[in-house]
Design a protein around this motif. Sequence first.
Motif, mmCIF file in Angstrom:
data_model
loop_
_atom_site.group_PDB
_atom_site.id
_atom_site.type_symbol
_atom_site.label_atom_id
_atom_site.label_comp_id
_atom_site.label_asym_id
_atom_site.label_seq_id
_atom_site.Cartn_x
_atom_site.Cartn_y
_atom_site.Cartn_z
ATOM 1 N N PHE A 203 -5.067 6.020 -6.540
ATOM 2 C CA PHE A 203 -5.359 6.687 -5.437
ATOM 3 C C PHE A 203 -6.763 6.127 -5.047
ATOM 4 O O PHE A 203 -6.900 5.974 -3.788
ATOM 5 C CB PHE A 203 -5.447 8.053 -5.405
ATOM 6 N N ASN B 107 1.832 6.326 -7.246
ATOM 7 C CA ASN B 107 0.716 7.136 -7.718
ATOM 8 C C ASN B 107 1.330 8.547 -7.472
ATOM 9 O O ASN B 107 1.155 9.555 -8.578
ATOM 10 C CB ASN B 107 -0.403 7.318 -6.771
ATOM 11 N N SER C 234 1.066 4.031 -3.086
ATOM 12 C CA SER C 234 0.849 5.498 -3.052
ATOM 13 C C SER C 234 2.157 6.191 -3.574
ATOM 14 O O SER C 234 1.766 7.296 -4.109
ATOM 15 C CB SER C 234 0.685 5.700 -1.448
ATOM 16 N N THR D 273 0.858 -1.067 -0.022
ATOM 17 C CA THR D 273 0.017 0.135 -0.164
ATOM 18 C C THR D 273 0.745 1.350 0.061
ATOM 19 O O THR D 273 0.484 2.173 -0.819
ATOM 20 C CB THR D 273 -1.022 0.055 1.258
ATOM 21 N N THR E 35 -5.896 2.616 -3.438
ATOM 22 C CA THR E 35 -5.306 2.941 -2.462
ATOM 23 C C THR E 35 -6.277 3.312 -0.952
ATOM 24 O O THR E 35 -5.870 2.847 0.050
ATOM 25 C CB THR E 35 -4.026 3.932 -2.447
#
Length: 98
Positions: free
Chosen positions: A78, A37, A34, A30, A81
């Motif tokens: 996003f 992203n 992020s 995770t 996530t």
Amino acid sequence: MDGISLLTITVLAVFVGFEVVSKVSSTLHTPLMSGANAIHGIILVGAIIVAGQAADPWVLGVALLAVVLATTNLVGGFVVTDRMLEMFRGRKDGTGPR
């Protein structure tokens, strides 16, 4: 930059990306997602700059395609996530995981 150099950079980037992702434990996916992203946000800015300076219609088409794909990847990443982080939050009644 010639085509051989670009192909070499692309192959090396794919190899490094595969090695990094395969070595990360599942608990760190995770935060890694992020970070990826955020990197795609930089790619989106670069694609917009290239599209703004393109004089050739072919380059403009590729740049606009890059803008669409980077935007899709950024927003989708996003959203995924956020859904994954939602799984780690406790429920409102206090019975969920903390």
